[in-house]
Design an enzyme around this catalytic site. Structure first.
Site, PDB file in Angstrom:
ATOM      1  NE  ARG A  40      -3.484   2.153   2.949  1.00 28.80           N
ATOM      2  CZ  ARG A  40      -4.732   2.396   2.555  1.00 28.80           C
ATOM      3  NH1 ARG A  40      -5.346   1.520   1.776  1.00 28.80           N
ATOM      4  NH2 ARG A  40      -5.356   3.490   2.927  1.00 28.80           N
ATOM      5  NE  ARG A  95     -10.535  -3.505   0.773  1.00 27.17           N
ATOM      6  CZ  ARG A  95      -9.612  -2.607   1.125  1.00 27.17           C
ATOM      7  NH1 ARG A  95      -9.987  -1.433   1.618  1.00 27.17           N
ATOM      8  NH2 ARG A  95      -8.325  -2.862   0.962  1.00 27.17           N
ATOM      9  CG  ASP A 141     -12.604   8.064  -1.361  1.00 28.14           C
ATOM     10  OD1 ASP A 141     -12.673   7.891  -0.127  1.00 28.14           O
ATOM     11  OD2 ASP A 141     -11.584   7.831  -2.017  1.00 28.14           O
ATOM     12  CB  CYS A 152     -13.737   3.123  -0.070  1.00 28.98           C
ATOM     13  SG  CYS A 152     -12.819   4.671  -0.176  1.00 28.98           S
ATOM     14  CD  GLN A 190     -13.131   0.052  -0.793  1.00 33.41           C
ATOM     15  OE1 GLN A 190     -12.396   0.054   0.185  1.00 33.41           O
ATOM     16  NE2 GLN A 190     -14.417  -0.305  -0.716  1.00 33.41           N
ATOM     17  CG  HIS A 226      -8.203   1.341  -3.286  1.00 31.88           C
ATOM     18  ND1 HIS A 226      -7.643   0.148  -2.858  1.00 31.88           N
ATOM     19  CD2 HIS A 226      -8.679   1.952  -2.154  1.00 31.88           C
ATOM     20  CE1 HIS A 226      -7.772   0.046  -1.561  1.00 31.88           C
ATOM     21  NE2 HIS A 226      -8.389   1.126  -1.105  1.00 31.88           N
TER      22      HIS A 226
END
Length: 307
Positions: free
Chosen positions: A109, A291, A224, A263, A139, A136
């Protein structure tokens, strides 16, 4: 060993994504009522170790990947870049080669997408993109799983995105092109997705000027946080974003049964109001849990066990 990297959704393609989603649904159902720490009955990754590298803060990615490999029968090693030689100048390439001798897979990440690409180029084990500034994909796999669980088929859906033209939007657009649903994004001037990101949608993604236009008739509304980690000039950006806040009035422009996704973490009162994120159309808690389930199937796909 045959292995595959998961750097973006296109690495798996539509068939691979469908296989992972089907696997995730089955494995999640099979665990109903079990303690979280109990391994799956078949423990398909028993004996495998996942290294997790974090150059950005994390709650959901860290815990979900840790629990994912445990439920698959394996173990994990968690590393922050500040406590690694990577944080003191060792190259991504050298780190990839070293870790490949110790572990069976690497999740990273980070910020620059080129780091993930470089990691995959020099590793001899699967590499998974846990987040970069460009995309991403993990996600979005959880988002797709949540949408399917809610009783919606992906082909033909209208997914509305409101706010920042960021990495999450880039992956949603890519998913739309691969899984045959439309993505309509409303973003302020100066914060729109790049032409390259829109092109990921393979003709199923477009950008419009107002939040209402994006939301009208949508099956799913997604947003987001507007201010990502480390971003400067927050006040200017917040002012530009406010017309794209998800409110009850905006949700009313979508279909009556439209779902809301985010998310997380959420900045309540900025990109979304409490009445929406805590309301009956919000699926954020199943989305967050998914997730874990999606990433279990991503791991299995990387090792060639499915798809």
């Amino acid at each position: 060993m045959t292995y595959r990297n998961f750097l973006d959704l296109s690495d798996a393609g539509g068939d691979g994504i469908a296989a992972m989603l089907g696997d995730a649904l089955q494995r999640k159902a099979a665990r109903k009522g079990w303690p979280k720490g109990k391994a799956d009955a078949d423990a398909p990754l028993a004996g495998h170790t996942l290294a997790m590298i974090f150059e950005k803060n994390s709650t959901r990615t860290r815990v979900s990947f840790d629990m994912a490999i445990r439920q698959l029968g394996g173990t994990s090693i968690v590393m922050d870049s500040g406590s690694m030689q990577l944080g003191r100048g060792e190259s991504i390439a050298d780190t990839a080669r070293v870790l490949s001798g110790y572990v069976d897979a690497i999740m990273i990440r980070t910020d620059d997408h080129a780091k993930v690409v470089d990691m995959a180029k020099h590793a001899s084990v699967p590499v998974i993109n846990g987040l970069t500034d460009a995309s991403h994909p993990c996600q979005i796999m959880a988002d797709l799983l949540t949408i399917i669980e809610s009783g919606r088929a992906l082909p033909g859906l209208k997914v509305a995105w409101l706010g920042d033209g960021n990495n999450v939007l880039a992956s949603i657009m890519e998913a739309g092109g691969l899984m045959q649903f439309d993505v309509v994004a409303a973003c302020p001037q100066g914060f729109q997705p790049s032409d390259e990101d829109v092109a990921r949608g393979r003709g199923r993604a477009r950008v419009v000027g107002t939040a209402k236009e994006a939301a009208e008739g949508a099956d799913v509304i997604v947003t987001d946080t507007w201010i990502s980690m480390g971003q400067a000039h927050a006040e200017t950006k917040l002012a530009a974003m406010m017309p794209f806040q998800v409110t009850r009035e905006l949700m009313a422009a979508a279909k009556p049964d439209a779902a809301f996704l985010h998310c997380l973490p959420a900045h309540r009162g900025e990109e979304v109001v409490d009445a929406v994120i805590d309301g009956p159309q919000s699926l954020i808690w199943p989305e967050a849990e998914n997730r874990l389930h999606a990433q279990k199937s991503i791991l299995r796909w990387c090792f060639g066990q499915i798809g």
